[in-house]
Design a protein around this motif. Sequence first.
Motif, PDB file in Angstrom:
ATOM      1  N   ASN A  41       6.502   0.694  -0.949  1.00  0.00           N
ATOM      2  CA  ASN A  41       7.838   0.935  -0.405  1.00  0.00           C
ATOM      3  C   ASN A  41       8.512  -0.364   0.000  1.00  0.00           C
ATOM      4  O   ASN A  41       9.740  -0.501  -0.124  1.00  0.00           O
ATOM      5  CB  ASN A  41       7.760   1.879   0.794  1.00  0.00           C
ATOM      6  CG  ASN A  41       7.584   3.329   0.380  1.00  0.00           C
ATOM      7  OD1 ASN A  41       7.795   3.685  -0.779  1.00  0.00           O
ATOM      8  ND2 ASN A  41       7.186   4.163   1.320  1.00  0.00           N
ATOM      9  N   GLN A  42       7.730  -1.312   0.490  1.00  0.00           N
ATOM     10  CA  GLN A  42       8.301  -2.611   0.845  1.00  0.00           C
ATOM     11  C   GLN A  42       8.841  -3.319  -0.401  1.00  0.00           C
ATOM     12  O   GLN A  42       9.876  -3.988  -0.342  1.00  0.00           O
ATOM     13  CB  GLN A  42       7.248  -3.463   1.537  1.00  0.00           C
ATOM     14  CG  GLN A  42       6.735  -2.858   2.839  1.00  0.00           C
ATOM     15  CD  GLN A  42       5.719  -3.744   3.522  1.00  0.00           C
ATOM     16  OE1 GLN A  42       5.968  -4.924   3.781  1.00  0.00           O
ATOM     17  NE2 GLN A  42       4.547  -3.180   3.804  1.00  0.00           N
ATOM     18  N   TRP A  47      13.140  -5.032  -3.980  1.00  0.00           N
ATOM     19  CA  TRP A  47      13.784  -4.929  -5.292  1.00  0.00           C
ATOM     20  C   TRP A  47      15.287  -4.759  -5.128  1.00  0.00           C
ATOM     21  O   TRP A  47      16.084  -5.434  -5.793  1.00  0.00           O
ATOM     22  CB  TRP A  47      13.167  -3.759  -6.048  1.00  0.00           C
ATOM     23  CG  TRP A  47      13.905  -3.324  -7.286  1.00  0.00           C
ATOM     24  CD1 TRP A  47      14.735  -4.079  -8.072  1.00  0.00           C
ATOM     25  CD2 TRP A  47      13.884  -2.024  -7.873  1.00  0.00           C
ATOM     26  NE1 TRP A  47      15.232  -3.335  -9.111  1.00  0.00           N
ATOM     27  CE2 TRP A  47      14.722  -2.071  -9.023  1.00  0.00           C
ATOM     28  CE3 TRP A  47      13.231  -0.835  -7.565  1.00  0.00           C
ATOM     29  CZ2 TRP A  47      14.928  -0.964  -9.834  1.00  0.00           C
ATOM     30  CZ3 TRP A  47      13.428   0.272  -8.382  1.00  0.00           C
ATOM     31  CH2 TRP A  47      14.268   0.206  -9.498  1.00  0.00           C
ATOM     32  N   MET A  48      15.720  -3.877  -4.236  1.00  0.00           N
ATOM     33  CA  MET A  48      17.138  -3.651  -4.038  1.00  0.00           C
ATOM     34  C   MET A  48      17.836  -4.871  -3.450  1.00  0.00           C
ATOM     35  O   MET A  48      18.988  -5.173  -3.795  1.00  0.00           O
ATOM     36  CB  MET A  48      17.340  -2.433  -3.128  1.00  0.00           C
ATOM     37  CG  MET A  48      16.930  -1.105  -3.753  1.00  0.00           C
ATOM     38  SD  MET A  48      17.935  -0.653  -5.202  1.00  0.00           S
ATOM     39  CE  MET A  48      16.872  -1.194  -6.557  1.00  0.00           C
ATOM     40  N   ARG A  54      22.023 -10.354  -8.273  1.00  0.00           N
ATOM     41  CA  ARG A  54      22.154 -10.397  -9.725  1.00  0.00           C
ATOM     42  C   ARG A  54      23.479  -9.781 -10.140  1.00  0.00           C
ATOM     43  O   ARG A  54      23.757  -8.628  -9.831  1.00  0.00           O
ATOM     44  CB  ARG A  54      21.000  -9.636 -10.398  1.00  0.00           C
ATOM     45  CG  ARG A  54      19.677 -10.345 -10.348  1.00  0.00           C
ATOM     46  CD  ARG A  54      18.678  -9.667 -11.297  1.00  0.00           C
ATOM     47  NE  ARG A  54      18.173  -8.428 -10.766  1.00  0.00           N
ATOM     48  CZ  ARG A  54      17.022  -8.321 -10.085  1.00  0.00           C
ATOM     49  NH1 ARG A  54      16.300  -9.401  -9.845  1.00  0.00           N
ATOM     50  NH2 ARG A  54      16.615  -7.143  -9.634  1.00  0.00           N
ATOM     51  N   GLU A  55      24.292 -10.537 -10.840  1.00  0.00           N
ATOM     52  CA  GLU A  55      25.541  -9.989 -11.347  1.00  0.00           C
ATOM     53  C   GLU A  55      25.274  -9.031 -12.504  1.00  0.00           C
ATOM     54  O   GLU A  55      25.920  -7.990 -12.628  1.00  0.00           O
ATOM     55  CB  GLU A  55      26.470 -11.123 -11.799  1.00  0.00           C
ATOM     56  CG  GLU A  55      26.981 -11.991 -10.647  1.00  0.00           C
ATOM     57  CD  GLU A  55      27.999 -12.995 -11.131  1.00  0.00           C
ATOM     58  OE1 GLU A  55      28.415 -12.905 -12.305  1.00  0.00           O
ATOM     59  OE2 GLU A  55      28.383 -13.874 -10.343  1.00  0.00           O
ATOM     60  N   ALA A 163      22.603  -1.606  -0.601  1.00  0.00           N
ATOM     61  CA  ALA A 163      21.343  -1.868  -1.293  1.00  0.00           C
ATOM     62  C   ALA A 163      20.168  -1.302  -0.505  1.00  0.00           C
ATOM     63  O   ALA A 163      19.228  -0.745  -1.087  1.00  0.00           O
ATOM     64  CB  ALA A 163      21.167  -3.370  -1.508  1.00  0.00           C
ATOM     65  N   ARG A 164      20.213  -1.425   0.823  1.00  0.00           N
ATOM     66  CA  ARG A 164      19.138  -0.851   1.649  1.00  0.00           C
ATOM     67  C   ARG A 164      19.143   0.674   1.563  1.00  0.00           C
ATOM     68  O   ARG A 164      18.094   1.323   1.608  1.00  0.00           O
ATOM     69  CB  ARG A 164      19.298  -1.314   3.097  1.00  0.00           C
ATOM     70  CG  ARG A 164      19.068  -2.821   3.284  1.00  0.00           C
ATOM     71  CD  ARG A 164      19.017  -3.192   4.761  1.00  0.00           C
ATOM     72  NE  ARG A 164      18.970  -4.645   4.919  1.00  0.00           N
ATOM     73  CZ  ARG A 164      20.001  -5.407   5.267  1.00  0.00           C
ATOM     74  NH1 ARG A 164      21.182  -4.824   5.503  1.00  0.00           N
ATOM     75  NH2 ARG A 164      19.869  -6.697   5.389  1.00  0.00           N
ATOM     76  N   GLN A 165      20.347   1.262   1.463  1.00  0.00           N
ATOM     77  CA  GLN A 165      20.426   2.711   1.282  1.00  0.00           C
ATOM     78  C   GLN A 165      19.787   3.117  -0.048  1.00  0.00           C
ATOM     79  O   GLN A 165      19.074   4.132  -0.125  1.00  0.00           O
ATOM     80  CB  GLN A 165      21.885   3.168   1.329  1.00  0.00           C
ATOM     81  CG  GLN A 165      22.516   3.044   2.712  1.00  0.00           C
ATOM     82  CD  GLN A 165      23.997   3.380   2.685  1.00  0.00           C
ATOM     83  OE1 GLN A 165      24.674   3.130   1.697  1.00  0.00           O
ATOM     84  NE2 GLN A 165      24.501   3.948   3.773  1.00  0.00           N
ATOM     85  N   ALA A 166      20.018   2.338  -1.092  1.00  0.00           N
ATOM     86  CA  ALA A 166      19.385   2.603  -2.384  1.00  0.00           C
ATOM     87  C   ALA A 166      17.872   2.465  -2.274  1.00  0.00           C
ATOM     88  O   ALA A 166      17.116   3.265  -2.844  1.00  0.00           O
ATOM     89  CB  ALA A 166      19.931   1.648  -3.450  1.00  0.00           C
TER      90      ALA A 166
END
Length: 230
Positions: A41-42, A47-48, A54-55, A163-166
């Motif tokens: 999970n970490q 990853w997010m 990254r564009e 991103a953290r929500q993802a």
Amino acid sequence: MLGFTNLDYAALAFFLIAWFGYHAALELTPAGQKSLNKVMNQYRYRWMEQMVVRENRIVDTTILASLMNGTAFFASTSLIAIGGVLALLRSTDSVLPLFADLPFGEPPTRIAWDVKVGGLAVIFVYAFFKFAWSYRLFNYMAIIVGAVPVLTESSREEALTVARQAGAMNAVAGKHFNRGQRAFFFSLAYLGWFVSAYLFMVATAGVLIVMWRRQFLSDAREAAVKQFNV
């Protein structure tokens, strides 16, 4: 009435205690925080966070697609397994004589056989719902990933928040996928009940030990924790 002995009930109780006990130990106790699932999970969150910078996010969408494909495969496998179990219910008369000829174990009565097959069906139905829900959650995650804004100085905080929500959605999807796989593993132990209650208990203990070792004592966990020193 059902044709079960006290040993059958004891074996079934041991099976249920093992399953729910493992679930509680892995997901509800402090010791479970050191499991391979929690370590991964970490990486999901990391990853997010890396995706934000990254564009071009083709790599991220490719990884997400592979997760969804794997989940869809297990969901489809669950449906096939359910179909196989239903076929067993229609072949009771031809199957019971085979078990009566086995050199070990007690041949089940017709109603006991039907109850056992029904229990196996419940396990696979549970697994299907877990995999199907996990697949849906990965879809939700894909939508959230698409909503992550391009990283600029003014959008940095918003981008990290989304991103953290993802990452959180990713972790929830992974949790339900793991529960579905756990049902598959325990279904293998459940098959031992069709032969004898003794084999049922031995198989349950074996599956429990294998899963516990993979979460806490495996080389996979050792490789994963080097980054986070868990």
